[in-house]
Design a protein around this motif. Sequence first.
Motif, PDB file in Angstrom:
ATOM      1  N   MET A 156       4.975   9.190 -10.282  1.00 40.86           N
ATOM      2  CA  MET A 156       4.818   9.054 -11.733  1.00 40.86           C
ATOM      3  C   MET A 156       3.877  10.130 -12.264  1.00 40.86           C
ATOM      4  O   MET A 156       2.995  10.582 -11.532  1.00 40.86           O
ATOM      5  CB  MET A 156       4.272   7.664 -12.058  1.00 40.86           C
ATOM      6  CG  MET A 156       5.253   6.572 -11.672  1.00 40.86           C
ATOM      7  SD  MET A 156       4.731   4.955 -12.280  1.00 40.86           S
ATOM      8  CE  MET A 156       3.076   4.870 -11.738  1.00 40.86           C
ATOM      9  N   PRO A 157       4.002  10.551 -13.494  1.00 39.53           N
ATOM     10  CA  PRO A 157       4.926  10.057 -14.508  1.00 39.53           C
ATOM     11  C   PRO A 157       6.281  10.777 -14.523  1.00 39.53           C
ATOM     12  O   PRO A 157       7.126  10.432 -15.331  1.00 39.53           O
ATOM     13  CB  PRO A 157       4.174  10.331 -15.815  1.00 39.53           C
ATOM     14  CG  PRO A 157       3.405  11.586 -15.536  1.00 39.53           C
ATOM     15  CD  PRO A 157       3.064  11.548 -14.069  1.00 39.53           C
ATOM     16  N   ALA A 164       2.773   1.514 -13.104  1.00 40.47           N
ATOM     17  CA  ALA A 164       4.214   1.222 -13.065  1.00 40.47           C
ATOM     18  C   ALA A 164       4.475  -0.126 -13.738  1.00 40.47           C
ATOM     19  O   ALA A 164       3.592  -0.971 -13.824  1.00 40.47           O
ATOM     20  CB  ALA A 164       4.702   1.172 -11.614  1.00 40.47           C
ATOM     21  N   ARG A 165       5.706  -0.289 -14.214  1.00 41.90           N
ATOM     22  CA  ARG A 165       6.086  -1.607 -14.743  1.00 41.90           C
ATOM     23  C   ARG A 165       6.375  -2.522 -13.552  1.00 41.90           C
ATOM     24  O   ARG A 165       7.180  -2.172 -12.685  1.00 41.90           O
ATOM     25  CB  ARG A 165       7.340  -1.469 -15.597  1.00 41.90           C
ATOM     26  CG  ARG A 165       7.012  -1.047 -17.019  1.00 41.90           C
ATOM     27  CD  ARG A 165       8.285  -0.968 -17.820  1.00 41.90           C
ATOM     28  NE  ARG A 165       8.631   0.409 -18.082  1.00 41.90           N
ATOM     29  CZ  ARG A 165       9.834   0.808 -18.490  1.00 41.90           C
ATOM     30  NH1 ARG A 165      10.807  -0.056 -18.648  1.00 41.90           N
ATOM     31  NH2 ARG A 165      10.071   2.071 -18.732  1.00 41.90           N
ATOM     32  N   VAL A 166       5.717  -3.670 -13.529  1.00 46.29           N
ATOM     33  CA  VAL A 166       5.818  -4.543 -12.360  1.00 46.29           C
ATOM     34  C   VAL A 166       6.127  -5.968 -12.791  1.00 46.29           C
ATOM     35  O   VAL A 166       5.572  -6.455 -13.782  1.00 46.29           O
ATOM     36  CB  VAL A 166       4.487  -4.546 -11.565  1.00 46.29           C
ATOM     37  CG1 VAL A 166       4.614  -5.413 -10.316  1.00 46.29           C
ATOM     38  CG2 VAL A 166       4.072  -3.128 -11.184  1.00 46.29           C
ATOM     39  N   GLU A 173       0.841  -1.205   0.000  1.00 44.81           N
ATOM     40  CA  GLU A 173       0.000   0.000   0.000  1.00 44.81           C
ATOM     41  C   GLU A 173       0.876   1.255   0.000  1.00 44.81           C
ATOM     42  O   GLU A 173       0.588   2.216  -0.714  1.00 44.81           O
ATOM     43  CB  GLU A 173      -0.930  -0.015   1.224  1.00 44.81           C
ATOM     44  CG  GLU A 173      -1.972   1.098   1.241  1.00 44.81           C
ATOM     45  CD  GLU A 173      -2.934   1.037   0.042  1.00 44.81           C
ATOM     46  OE1 GLU A 173      -3.053  -0.023  -0.582  1.00 44.81           O
ATOM     47  OE2 GLU A 173      -3.532   2.087  -0.286  1.00 44.81           O
ATOM     48  N   THR A 174       1.962   1.215   0.776  1.00 45.40           N
ATOM     49  CA  THR A 174       2.892   2.362   0.783  1.00 45.40           C
ATOM     50  C   THR A 174       3.424   2.597  -0.626  1.00 45.40           C
ATOM     51  O   THR A 174       3.508   3.741  -1.097  1.00 45.40           O
ATOM     52  CB  THR A 174       4.070   2.092   1.752  1.00 45.40           C
ATOM     53  OG1 THR A 174       3.529   1.896   3.059  1.00 45.40           O
ATOM     54  CG2 THR A 174       5.051   3.252   1.778  1.00 45.40           C
ATOM     55  N   LEU A 175       3.759   1.502  -1.318  1.00 49.44           N
ATOM     56  CA  LEU A 175       4.282   1.635  -2.681  1.00 49.44           C
ATOM     57  C   LEU A 175       3.218   2.161  -3.639  1.00 49.44           C
ATOM     58  O   LEU A 175       3.498   3.040  -4.460  1.00 49.44           O
ATOM     59  CB  LEU A 175       4.792   0.281  -3.182  1.00 49.44           C
ATOM     60  CG  LEU A 175       6.196  -0.092  -2.755  1.00 49.44           C
ATOM     61  CD1 LEU A 175       6.615  -1.387  -3.429  1.00 49.44           C
ATOM     62  CD2 LEU A 175       7.162   1.027  -3.123  1.00 49.44           C
ATOM     63  N   CYS A 176       2.009   1.622  -3.541  1.00 48.38           N
ATOM     64  CA  CYS A 176       0.933   2.073  -4.442  1.00 48.38           C
ATOM     65  C   CYS A 176       0.771   3.590  -4.335  1.00 48.38           C
ATOM     66  O   CYS A 176       0.694   4.300  -5.342  1.00 48.38           O
ATOM     67  CB  CYS A 176      -0.391   1.402  -4.088  1.00 48.38           C
ATOM     68  SG  CYS A 176      -0.481  -0.329  -4.595  1.00 48.38           S
ATOM     69  N   ARG A 177       0.729   4.079  -3.096  1.00 47.62           N
ATOM     70  CA  ARG A 177       0.538   5.529  -2.885  1.00 47.62           C
ATOM     71  C   ARG A 177       1.770   6.313  -3.330  1.00 47.62           C
ATOM     72  O   ARG A 177       1.657   7.392  -3.895  1.00 47.62           O
ATOM     73  CB  ARG A 177       0.266   5.809  -1.404  1.00 47.62           C
ATOM     74  CG  ARG A 177      -0.932   5.071  -0.850  1.00 47.62           C
ATOM     75  CD  ARG A 177      -2.230   5.626  -1.412  1.00 47.62           C
ATOM     76  NE  ARG A 177      -3.381   4.966  -0.836  1.00 47.62           N
ATOM     77  CZ  ARG A 177      -4.458   5.595  -0.370  1.00 47.62           C
ATOM     78  NH1 ARG A 177      -4.552   6.907  -0.438  1.00 47.62           N
ATOM     79  NH2 ARG A 177      -5.468   4.916   0.126  1.00 47.62           N
ATOM     80  N   THR A 178       2.938   5.753  -3.056  1.00 47.86           N
ATOM     81  CA  THR A 178       4.193   6.439  -3.419  1.00 47.86           C
ATOM     82  C   THR A 178       4.312   6.553  -4.938  1.00 47.86           C
ATOM     83  O   THR A 178       4.647   7.625  -5.460  1.00 47.86           O
ATOM     84  CB  THR A 178       5.395   5.654  -2.840  1.00 47.86           C
ATOM     85  OG1 THR A 178       5.262   5.609  -1.421  1.00 47.86           O
ATOM     86  CG2 THR A 178       6.712   6.307  -3.203  1.00 47.86           C
ATOM     87  N   LEU A 179       4.020   5.473  -5.643  1.00 46.19           N
ATOM     88  CA  LEU A 179       4.144   5.484  -7.105  1.00 46.19           C
ATOM     89  C   LEU A 179       3.182   6.510  -7.703  1.00 46.19           C
ATOM     90  O   LEU A 179       3.522   7.221  -8.653  1.00 46.19           O
ATOM     91  CB  LEU A 179       3.852   4.093  -7.685  1.00 46.19           C
ATOM     92  CG  LEU A 179       4.772   2.958  -7.216  1.00 46.19           C
ATOM     93  CD1 LEU A 179       4.451   1.675  -7.960  1.00 46.19           C
ATOM     94  CD2 LEU A 179       6.226   3.318  -7.405  1.00 46.19           C
ATOM     95  N   GLY A 180       1.985   6.586  -7.121  1.00 40.82           N
ATOM     96  CA  GLY A 180       0.989   7.551  -7.596  1.00 40.82           C
ATOM     97  C   GLY A 180       1.496   8.975  -7.530  1.00 40.82           C
ATOM     98  O   GLY A 180       1.129   9.820  -8.340  1.00 40.82           O
ATOM     99  N   LYS A 181       2.352   9.252  -6.545  1.00 44.45           N
ATOM    100  CA  LYS A 181       2.881  10.607  -6.359  1.00 44.45           C
ATOM    101  C   LYS A 181       4.117  10.866  -7.230  1.00 44.45           C
ATOM    102  O   LYS A 181       4.441  12.012  -7.514  1.00 44.45           O
ATOM    103  CB  LYS A 181       3.284  10.820  -4.896  1.00 44.45           C
ATOM    104  CG  LYS A 181       2.176  10.616  -3.904  1.00 44.45           C
ATOM    105  CD  LYS A 181       1.392  11.881  -3.750  1.00 44.45           C
ATOM    106  CE  LYS A 181       0.290  11.686  -2.715  1.00 44.45           C
ATOM    107  NZ  LYS A 181      -0.689  12.747  -2.764  1.00 44.45           N
ATOM    108  N   ARG A 222      10.241   7.698 -13.732  1.00 42.46           N
ATOM    109  CA  ARG A 222       9.880   6.400 -14.342  1.00 42.46           C
ATOM    110  C   ARG A 222      10.242   5.276 -13.374  1.00 42.46           C
ATOM    111  O   ARG A 222      11.409   5.113 -13.031  1.00 42.46           O
ATOM    112  CB  ARG A 222      10.599   6.232 -15.677  1.00 42.46           C
ATOM    113  CG  ARG A 222      10.178   7.296 -16.704  1.00 42.46           C
ATOM    114  CD  ARG A 222      11.143   7.366 -17.852  1.00 42.46           C
ATOM    115  NE  ARG A 222      12.475   7.782 -17.422  1.00 42.46           N
ATOM    116  CZ  ARG A 222      13.514   7.954 -18.239  1.00 42.46           C
ATOM    117  NH1 ARG A 222      13.387   7.738 -19.534  1.00 42.46           N
ATOM    118  NH2 ARG A 222      14.680   8.333 -17.762  1.00 42.46           N
ATOM    119  N   VAL A 223       9.198   4.555 -12.938  1.00 41.66           N
ATOM    120  CA  VAL A 223       9.393   3.598 -11.850  1.00 41.66           C
ATOM    121  C   VAL A 223       9.081   2.170 -12.293  1.00 41.66           C
ATOM    122  O   VAL A 223       8.110   1.924 -13.016  1.00 41.66           O
ATOM    123  CB  VAL A 223       8.479   3.933 -10.648  1.00 41.66           C
ATOM    124  CG1 VAL A 223       8.894   3.100  -9.422  1.00 41.66           C
ATOM    125  CG2 VAL A 223       8.502   5.410 -10.314  1.00 41.66           C
ATOM    126  N   GLY A 224       9.895   1.231 -11.841  1.00 45.29           N
ATOM    127  CA  GLY A 224       9.611  -0.188 -12.003  1.00 45.29           C
ATOM    128  C   GLY A 224       9.646  -0.864 -10.646  1.00 45.29           C
ATOM    129  O   GLY A 224      10.308  -0.374  -9.721  1.00 45.29           O
TER     130      GLY A 224
END
Lengths: 224, 115
Positions: free
Chosen positions: A54-55, A80-82, A44-52, A58-60
């Motif tokens: 990107m774009p 994100a590329r996962v 969940e921390t990652l989901c929220r962090t990636l949202g902030k 560029r995160v994988g």
Amino acid sequence: MEINIQKKVLEANETQADINRQFFKKHNTFVLNMMSSPGSGKTETLCRTLGKLMPGIRVGVIVGDICTTNDADRLEVTGARVTQINTDKFGGDCHLAANLILDSAQRLGCGDLDLLIVENIGNLVCPAEFDIGEDARVVVLSVTEGEDKPLKYPLMFRVADVAILNKIDLLPYLDFDAGLAVDNMKKVHPRLPVFEISAKTEEGFEPWLEWLKINVFEKTGTGL
Amino acid sequence: MHEMGIAQELVKIAIDSIPDDIENPKVEILNLKIGKLASVVEHSLTFCFEIIAKDTPLEDARLDIDFVPVTVHCKSCNNGWELTGPVFKCPFCEDGDVEMLTGREIEITSLELAD
């Protein structure tokens, strides 16, 4: 007859970690190894962090679990590329070793990524032993765990470069003493930066995002 | 938990270290150095080693482990000491710029062959 050996047992892993590090250096990709016990809220921390991030960044993400692609499915929604590593075919390993990382990074097309996050398998013991060629290590502790976890698992908090205390939105409902938990982290690692956050409400996210962005930009050589 | 992987490496490194010209080698003792802060549980390692060593020159070999204490050094006041618990703060100057010198080793030092 005694035969002298003098060899590190994890030398093969360390050699591979150095190869990974060279690869990531060549591609200017900042690599973060994220570790915690199961259920601390890494995904969940990652989901929220990636949202902030990107774009602009560029995160994988490489996600490690013994079984299931549940976490990868949740993270893919962010755009994100996962890629998911399941270790059950490797004997259900409790950690990600360096030899599993490079292939996954290449599969993600790491060449044009600014940030690669490795969500390690939930475990406060074994992942601390295995260098994967990362630039930094973050350990996540949540307030639904004990304040004494840093003292019970000192190596993990010792090898971390930064710590997150997650789920602080739950503090009013718990007996958890956040100050004591942070003090215990600092006993093991006195200069450890600690970010107190709630992945659910995004409280306390700014300093954490700032730390991450500064590190990414230092590695990629781009400005803030 | 990852002792199985460590046991596999132990056996591999040990077999690679035995000179080719020794016929039917039999290892009696494998000498190890393991730091007290390394995440290795002795009885788990012994258990895994027995499984991995079966049908190899290390079958029935004994693991002789030298546990290495956690020693640290304070970069601020230049004092050094041995840790007896997980607290890394310097007791002399109260600073936290403390580096670990020993205590994370997982090493094979030597092996002893039967005559």
